[in-house]
Enzyme design. Sequence first.
Site, PDB file in Angstrom:
ATOM      1  CG  ASN A   9      -1.761   1.226   1.345  1.00  0.00           C
ATOM      2  OD1 ASN A   9      -1.838   2.008   0.389  1.00  0.00           O
ATOM      3  ND2 ASN A   9      -2.414   1.424   2.485  1.00  0.00           N
ATOM      4  CD1 TRP A  10       3.574   0.870  -2.888  1.00  0.00           C
ATOM      5  CD2 TRP A  10       3.624   2.026  -4.814  1.00  0.00           C
ATOM      6  NE1 TRP A  10       4.276   0.124  -3.803  1.00  0.00           N
ATOM      7  CE2 TRP A  10       4.325   0.808  -4.997  1.00  0.00           C
ATOM      8  CE3 TRP A  10       3.523   2.908  -5.895  1.00  0.00           C
ATOM      9  CZ2 TRP A  10       4.917   0.457  -6.217  1.00  0.00           C
ATOM     10  CZ3 TRP A  10       4.114   2.568  -7.106  1.00  0.00           C
ATOM     11  CH2 TRP A  10       4.807   1.357  -7.269  1.00  0.00           C
ATOM     12  CE  LYS A  11      -0.114   3.350   4.673  1.00  0.00           C
ATOM     13  NZ  LYS A  11      -0.257   3.522   6.095  1.00  0.00           N
ATOM     14  CG  HIS A  96      -6.066   1.793   4.823  1.00  0.00           C
ATOM     15  ND1 HIS A  96      -5.682   2.740   5.745  1.00  0.00           N
ATOM     16  CD2 HIS A  96      -5.021   0.945   4.692  1.00  0.00           C
ATOM     17  CE1 HIS A  96      -4.451   2.461   6.156  1.00  0.00           C
ATOM     18  NE2 HIS A  96      -4.029   1.380   5.531  1.00  0.00           N
ATOM     19  CD  GLU A  98      -3.233   5.430   6.573  1.00  0.00           C
ATOM     20  OE1 GLU A  98      -3.173   5.500   5.331  1.00  0.00           O
ATOM     21  OE2 GLU A  98      -2.317   4.962   7.281  1.00  0.00           O
ATOM     22  CD  GLU A 168      -3.831  -2.649   6.961  1.00  0.00           C
ATOM     23  OE1 GLU A 168      -2.729  -2.872   6.498  1.00  0.00           O
ATOM     24  OE2 GLU A 168      -4.468  -1.602   6.732  1.00  0.00           O
ATOM     25  N   GLY A 174       1.957   2.131  10.775  1.00  0.00           N
ATOM     26  CA  GLY A 174       2.918   3.232  10.681  1.00  0.00           C
ATOM     27  C   GLY A 174       3.509   3.639  12.010  1.00  0.00           C
ATOM     28  CB  SER A 214       4.688  -1.824  12.132  1.00  0.00           C
ATOM     29  OG  SER A 214       4.256  -0.496  12.305  1.00  0.00           O
ATOM     30  N   GLY A 235       2.585  -1.271   4.301  1.00  0.00           N
ATOM     31  CA  GLY A 235       2.637   0.161   4.024  1.00  0.00           C
ATOM     32  C   GLY A 235       4.064   0.620   3.807  1.00  0.00           C
ATOM     33  N   GLY A 236       4.661   1.185   4.843  1.00  0.00           N
ATOM     34  CA  GLY A 236       5.997   1.787   4.752  1.00  0.00           C
ATOM     35  C   GLY A 236       7.022   0.924   4.044  1.00  0.00           C
TER      36      GLY A 236
HETATM   37  C1  PEP Z   1      -1.101   0.060   5.974  1.00  0.00           C
HETATM   38  O1  PEP Z   1      -1.382   1.233   6.121  1.00  0.00           O
HETATM   39  O2  PEP Z   1      -1.813  -0.661   5.239  1.00  0.00           O
HETATM   40  C2  PEP Z   1       0.069  -0.465   6.686  1.00  0.00           C
HETATM   41  C3  PEP Z   1       0.098  -1.720   7.002  1.00  0.00           C
HETATM   42  O3  PEP Z   1       1.049   0.444   6.990  1.00  0.00           O
HETATM   43  P1  PEP Z   1       2.465   0.147   7.707  1.00  0.00           P
HETATM   44  O4  PEP Z   1       2.995  -1.136   7.134  1.00  0.00           O
HETATM   45  O5  PEP Z   1       3.319   1.322   7.364  1.00  0.00           O
HETATM   46  O6  PEP Z   1       2.186   0.024   9.164  1.00  0.00           O
END
Ligand code: PEP
Length: 251
Positions: A9-11, A96, A98, A168, A174, A214, A235-236
């Site tokens: 997920n590049w956001k 998601h 967010e 999640e 994050g 994470s 994500g990250g």
């Molecule tokens: C996400 O937002 O889908 C996610 C899992 O982010 P991160 O891996 O950065 O916690």
Amino acid sequence: MRRKIVAGNWKMNTTPAEGVELLKGVAALKGEVPAGVELIVGVPFTHLCCVKDEAAKAGIAVSAQNCADHESGAYTGEVSARMIASLGAKYVILGHSERREYYGETSRTLNAKMALAYEHGLAPIYCVGEKLDEREANKHFDVVRAQIEEVVFNLTPEQFGKAVIAYEPVWAIGTGKTATAEQAQEIHAFIRQVLAEKFGKEAAEQTPILYGGSCKPSNAAEIFGKADVDGGLIGGASLVAADFVAIAKAF
Ligand code: PEP
């Protein structure tokens, strides 16, 4: 055998040109990923067109990160499921945290988005997960059950057969804080049981349930090693090709 999936997920990161470079980096390393692990990249709308060919060449599926809750018309700034599908995407991330938190997405809007996604041939990666205070109050099972019942339970069995679920925990997204592998297994098994109540044990057994929050190369193997964890929504770490591929190699 359930599908194994690692989805990035590049956001709201990278320009389209940077996104293509990132995808090329993943493609270059893809040979190291064990056979049978599906890779998906969840890119911004602006990137869909640019990554399409490179992704197809590399056998990497493309996902959008959202879609509109209307088919078409006077909805300034929105992007429809039809537009997304026409650019070669196979998936759309829906619900998601967010989107729920910053853009007021509710089960009502998510039901509309899910229906439109299916209508245009997109498979949803439907996200569920509790906030920190909900976990601390031991309400995480209730929260996740409601997020599933209010949306996923409205799917037909055929639609459900194409869905991917992502658990999640909001407190792990994050933040660098990861759920323990045991916490992930506990709630993934619970999600599967809730899905089985509606769609039957066999269908629930086939559903990929991804962990997100994470997830990184150093913790992926332990989490993916659990019986009900079928991969990750990343994500990250998906913004660094080598890390994303290293996570997929954790299977
Ligand atoms: C996400 O937002 O889908 C996610 C899992 O982010 P991160 O891996 O950065 O916690």
